[in-house]
Motif scaffolding. Structure first.
Motif, mmCIF file in Angstrom:
data_model
loop_
_atom_site.group_PDB
_atom_site.id
_atom_site.type_symbol
_atom_site.label_atom_id
_atom_site.label_comp_id
_atom_site.label_asym_id
_atom_site.label_seq_id
_atom_site.Cartn_x
_atom_site.Cartn_y
_atom_site.Cartn_z
ATOM 1 N N VAL A 1 -75.017 -6.564 -10.610
ATOM 2 C CA VAL A 1 -74.680 -7.689 -9.728
ATOM 3 C C VAL A 1 -74.300 -8.912 -10.558
ATOM 4 C CG1 VAL A 1 -75.560 -9.249 -7.952
ATOM 5 C CG2 VAL A 1 -76.207 -6.820 -7.927
ATOM 6 N N ASP A 2 -73.145 -9.487 -10.271
ATOM 7 C CA ASP A 2 -72.684 -10.694 -10.956
ATOM 8 C C ASP A 2 -73.239 -11.916 -10.207
ATOM 9 O OD1 ASP A 2 -71.391 -12.765 -12.188
ATOM 10 O OD2 ASP A 2 -69.415 -11.806 -12.199
ATOM 11 N N LYS A 3 -74.379 -12.401 -10.676
ATOM 12 C CA LYS A 3 -75.032 -13.515 -9.979
ATOM 13 C C LYS A 3 -74.239 -14.811 -10.116
ATOM 14 C CE LYS A 3 -78.600 -10.619 -11.225
ATOM 15 N NZ LYS A 3 -78.610 -9.671 -12.376
ATOM 16 N N ASN A 4 -73.603 -14.991 -11.276
ATOM 17 C CA ASN A 4 -72.799 -16.212 -11.443
ATOM 18 C C ASN A 4 -71.662 -16.267 -10.430
ATOM 19 O OD1 ASN A 4 -73.936 -17.692 -13.777
ATOM 20 N ND2 ASN A 4 -73.542 -15.782 -14.862
ATOM 21 N N ALA A 5 -71.069 -15.121 -10.161
ATOM 22 C CA ALA A 5 -69.971 -15.087 -9.187
ATOM 23 C C ALA A 5 -70.491 -15.384 -7.780
ATOM 24 C CB ALA A 5 -69.293 -13.714 -9.226
ATOM 25 N N ALA B 1 -71.801 -8.673 -0.582
ATOM 26 C CA ALA B 1 -71.313 -8.659 -1.966
ATOM 27 C C ALA B 1 -72.161 -7.723 -2.828
ATOM 28 C CB ALA B 1 -71.340 -10.075 -2.533
ATOM 29 N N ILE B 2 -73.464 -7.753 -2.618
ATOM 30 C CA ILE B 2 -74.345 -6.882 -3.408
ATOM 31 C C ILE B 2 -74.085 -5.418 -3.064
ATOM 32 C CG2 ILE B 2 -76.770 -6.234 -3.722
ATOM 33 C CD1 ILE B 2 -77.355 -9.286 -3.453
ATOM 34 N N GLN B 3 -73.860 -5.144 -1.801
ATOM 35 C CA GLN B 3 -73.479 -3.780 -1.415
ATOM 36 C C GLN B 3 -72.241 -3.341 -2.191
ATOM 37 O OE1 GLN B 3 -71.749 -3.405 2.496
ATOM 38 N NE2 GLN B 3 -72.554 -1.316 2.770
ATOM 39 N N MET B 4 -71.272 -4.237 -2.293
ATOM 40 C CA MET B 4 -70.037 -3.929 -3.009
ATOM 41 C C MET B 4 -70.312 -3.683 -4.496
ATOM 42 S SD MET B 4 -66.822 -6.450 -3.701
ATOM 43 C CE MET B 4 -67.854 -7.366 -4.844
ATOM 44 N N TYR B 5 -71.113 -4.554 -5.083
ATOM 45 C CA TYR B 5 -71.415 -4.409 -6.515
ATOM 46 C C TYR B 5 -72.120 -3.077 -6.796
ATOM 47 C CZ TYR B 5 -70.252 -9.261 -7.780
ATOM 48 O OH TYR B 5 -69.594 -10.431 -8.048
ATOM 49 N N LEU B 6 -73.060 -2.707 -5.959
ATOM 50 C CA LEU B 6 -73.823 -1.478 -6.204
ATOM 51 C C LEU B 6 -72.955 -0.248 -5.962
ATOM 52 C CD1 LEU B 6 -77.342 -2.397 -4.748
ATOM 53 C CD2 LEU B 6 -76.445 -2.699 -7.063
ATOM 54 N N GLN B 7 -72.077 -0.341 -4.995
ATOM 55 C CA GLN B 7 -71.162 0.789 -4.763
ATOM 56 C C GLN B 7 -70.192 0.941 -5.935
ATOM 57 O OE1 GLN B 7 -71.266 1.203 0.066
ATOM 58 N NE2 GLN B 7 -69.535 0.130 -0.810
ATOM 59 N N ALA B 8 -69.909 -0.162 -6.615
ATOM 60 C CA ALA B 8 -68.994 -0.109 -7.757
ATOM 61 C C ALA B 8 -69.583 0.652 -8.941
ATOM 62 C CB ALA B 8 -68.612 -1.525 -8.182
ATOM 63 N N GLY C 1 -71.380 3.359 -8.412
ATOM 64 C CA GLY C 1 -71.533 4.736 -7.966
ATOM 65 C C GLY C 1 -72.635 4.999 -6.970
ATOM 66 N N LEU C 2 -73.291 3.968 -6.489
ATOM 67 C CA LEU C 2 -74.327 4.159 -5.474
ATOM 68 C C LEU C 2 -73.709 4.039 -4.081
ATOM 69 C CD1 LEU C 2 -77.119 1.980 -7.108
ATOM 70 C CD2 LEU C 2 -77.108 4.485 -6.960
ATOM 71 N N ASN C 3 -74.280 4.708 -3.123
ATOM 72 C CA ASN C 3 -73.844 4.608 -1.735
ATOM 73 C C ASN C 3 -74.864 3.762 -0.989
ATOM 74 O OD1 ASN C 3 -72.678 4.940 0.764
ATOM 75 N ND2 ASN C 3 -73.558 6.984 1.086
ATOM 76 N N VAL C 4 -74.478 2.548 -0.598
ATOM 77 C CA VAL C 4 -75.428 1.603 -0.001
ATOM 78 C C VAL C 4 -75.120 1.428 1.478
ATOM 79 C CG1 VAL C 4 -76.356 -0.740 -0.077
ATOM 80 C CG2 VAL C 4 -75.651 0.399 -2.202
ATOM 81 N N ARG C 5 -76.097 1.732 2.317
ATOM 82 C CA ARG C 5 -75.975 1.500 3.767
ATOM 83 C C ARG C 5 -76.675 0.184 4.089
ATOM 84 N NH1 ARG C 5 -78.329 5.059 7.391
ATOM 85 N NH2 ARG C 5 -79.581 6.181 5.874
ATOM 86 N N LEU C 6 -75.901 -0.809 4.532
ATOM 87 C CA LEU C 6 -76.418 -2.163 4.781
ATOM 88 C C LEU C 6 -76.531 -2.430 6.273
ATOM 89 C CD1 LEU C 6 -77.135 -5.132 3.966
ATOM 90 C CD2 LEU C 6 -74.663 -5.581 3.942
ATOM 91 N N THR C 7 -77.684 -2.984 6.681
ATOM 92 C CA THR C 7 -77.881 -3.432 8.060
ATOM 93 C C THR C 7 -78.347 -4.879 8.028
ATOM 94 O OG1 THR C 7 -78.530 -1.216 8.778
ATOM 95 C CG2 THR C 7 -79.132 -3.047 10.211
ATOM 96 N N THR C 8 -77.696 -5.742 8.804
ATOM 97 C CA THR C 8 -78.136 -7.137 8.923
ATOM 98 C C THR C 8 -78.638 -7.370 10.340
ATOM 99 O OG1 THR C 8 -75.927 -7.908 9.543
ATOM 100 C CG2 THR C 8 -76.473 -7.919 7.200
ATOM 101 N N MET C 9 -79.561 -8.328 10.473
ATOM 102 C CA MET C 9 -80.135 -8.605 11.800
ATOM 103 C C MET C 9 -80.633 -10.044 11.858
ATOM 104 S SD MET C 9 -83.515 -6.199 11.297
ATOM 105 C CE MET C 9 -82.586 -4.959 10.403
ATOM 106 N N GLU C 10 -80.897 -10.540 13.089
ATOM 107 C CA GLU C 10 -81.375 -11.919 13.243
ATOM 108 C C GLU C 10 -82.796 -12.034 12.702
ATOM 109 O OE1 GLU C 10 -83.690 -13.375 15.451
ATOM 110 O OE2 GLU C 10 -84.394 -11.515 16.350
#
Length: 539
Positions: free
Chosen positions: A327-331, A400-407, A409-418
């Motif tokens: 994960v590119d934290k600076n970005a 963004a973190i989902q994207m970084y981890l998929q980059a 080679g991991l498959n990340v299933r993301l769910t957001t909620m209130e």
């Protein structure tokens, strides 16, 4: 400091020292603990939009409306774990001590409900309450209320369990006098007694709900400047001035807290005059509103944002280190937060006593892939959850973190909620996720609350289920250590181990951005993510 923040940092108030005159007294005038300075708030206000309407003299406010991103998560102050809820209850309930920031930005923990106190010895403190204080139901505040509050809190609430964990017993001596006996010398005790989760509730309410959450708003009864009136879920919470308040009379007659998750909608409500203050404002909206004449307050907070890693599901530290390297934290800070934050360099922010900077996990996706392959984790699937609307750009950061981890080679299933649903899921016993986004504000400004609460294997907020016996040993030794320098060394060692074990993806320390009507004055915004509206006035 990122360039985008510089215009907002004119007039920075520097130099902050914490903890506690009382801590120095506790350890018999040893050298006070010296945290790093916290830059104070900066304010920018463009030319008023309607100068002809600005009153000449400060005026009381009939109704003040503030819009936060999240609604109340509970109606029980001792059960609450989140700042949006505790900010509301901070106007209804009161604590034995309170945290005040002096004009030069120095935080001071000073007696509030307490009139006086003295240390009988290293582990016993005798307190005397102010006389004449009454709850909103008309009953007087007594030592028995304190005893009942402190006995119930650790039973029903995870924050009181943490804050009052070093307390061995609380005994009433007479109506206004009580003694707290500690299990061991504990330097941050006064700071803990200023946290809103240790606010005093009536003994009869505590005894009515000894081991379960309060189930009716009829029992929201404190000694604070405002009494509770109404709660409509996802619509508003209403407070009214308590006319028999023991302190100076509040200048606001009615407070309304309006939860609005969407940033643009919150900003539109401010411009329309439907609300007077909005919090957690994204930088681009803050700039827009400033240009339209609104007052903007921005400051570094004590809240660190992280991705918790379920250590019991991801047991190999090489995988957890790989997640950090991916994960590119600076970005994230520069592009998503537009500079409204700083990359984390330790598990606690620099402003907290005991902070020890660590070697950053640089952005290195190749190294991350190699670690995953070594650990046999290449191509695995991860389940990630995140709130939407609680923290600054939280949904965008999670994506963004989902994207970084998929980059890598991991498959990340993301769910957001209130928020309310999210925090219930994170704090629940059913844990069907690998990664979760959260923030933690070390409101006591001491490493004990920032490290013990989250990384000790038996701590209630260790939702990672992280366990390192050496870390436990160091954190236990630090909280009972009287020597300031020795405490720092213990916390330094603990942070080195935590950083290496990587139970988090260490992200950033969030900035606070609050925007308000330019005619408002005396709205106190504190870096511990707390807004105090009691004595707000209108020009």
């Amino acid at each position: 400091m990122p360039g985008a923040r510089k215009p907002l940092l004119i007039g920075v108030i520097a130099a902050v020292v914490v903890v506690a005159l009382a801590a120095a007294v506790l350890f018999f005038f040893q050298q006070p603990q010296q945290p790093a300075p916290i830059p104070g708030p900066s304010e920018e206000t463009a030319a008023p939009v309607r100068p002809q309407e600005i009153p000449v003299r400060p005026q009381e406010i009939e109704v003040l409306r503030i819009s936060q991103r999240a609604d109340l998560s509970t109606i029980d102050v001792q059960v609450a774990t989140d700042s949006p809820t505790l900010n509301v209850f901070g106007h209804v309930y009161e604590t034995l001590f309170k945290l005040r920031f002096t004009p030069d930005g120095t935080p001071v923990f000073e007696p509030h409900l307490v009139e006086s106190y003295n240390f009988v010895n290293e582990t016993a403190i005798k307190f005397k309450l102010r006389s004449g204080i009454r709850f909103h139901d008309g009953k007087p505040l007594t030592a028995e209320d304190v005893v009942a509050t402190f006995r119930r809190g650790p039973v029903v609430g995870s924050i009181p369990r943490t804050l009052l964990g070093p307390v061995k017993s609380v005994e009433a001596i007479d109506d206004l006098t009580f003694v707290i006996v500690l299990k061991y010398p504990f330097a941050p005790i006064i700071a803990h007694l200023a946290h809103p989760s240790t606010a005093i509730i009536p003994a009869w309410v505590a005894e009515l709900f000894p081991d379960k959450p309060i189930n009716s708003t009829a029992y929201i009864i404190g000694t604070g400047p405002f009494r509770f009136v109404e709660f409509r879920k996802l619509e508003r919470t209403v407070l009214e001035r308590f006319e028999d308040y023991w302190g100076p009379q509040p200048t606001v007659k009615r407070l309304e807290w309006v939860p609005v998750e969407d940033d643009d909608t919150r900003a539109a409500k401010l411009e329309a005059g439907d609300v007077n203050i909005i919090t957690h404002v994204p930088p681009h909206l803050a700039r827009l509103l400033r240009d339209r004449g609104f007052k903007v307050v921005q400051m570094p907070s004590t809240r660190i944002i992280y991705i918790g890693i379920s250590v019991d599901r991801i047991t190999d530290p090489r995988v957890r280190q790989a997640l950090n390297l991916a994960v590119d934290k600076n970005a994230i800070v520069s592009r998503i937060l537009e500079g409204a934050g700083t990359v984390a360099t330790a598990p606690i922010p620099p402003a907290v006593f005991g902070y020890s900077p660590q070697t950053p996990y640089g952005y290195d996706p190749d190294r991350a892939r190699k670690l995953l392959e070594e650990a046999g984790w290449a191509g695995r699937e991860l389940i990630m959850i995140a709130p939407s609307g609680r923290y600054l750009k939280d949904r965008e950061i999670a994506e963004a973190i989902q994207m970084y981890l998929q980059a890598i080679g991991l498959n990340v299933r993301l769910t957001t909620m209130e928020w309310a649903a999210y925090i219930a899921k994170v704090m629940g016993e059913v844990r069907d996720f690998d990664l979760f986004l959260l923030g933690w504000s070390t409101a006591t400004l001491d490493a004990d609350y920032g490290l013990y609460s989250l990384f000790h294997s038996k701590a209630p907020f260790n939702r990672m289920r992280y366990s390192n016996l050496k870390v436990d040993e160091l954190l236990e030794a630090a909280r009972a250590e009287a020597d300031v320098e020795k405490r720092k060394q213990l916390y330094r060692q603990a942070q080195e181990l935590i950083w290496q074990d990587a139970p988090w993806i260490f992200l950033h320390v969030e900035d606070l951005i609050v925007v308000m009507d330019p005619n408002l004055e005396n709205v106190e915004v504190q870096p511990i993510e707390r807004w105090i509206l009691t004595y707000a006035t209108r020009r």
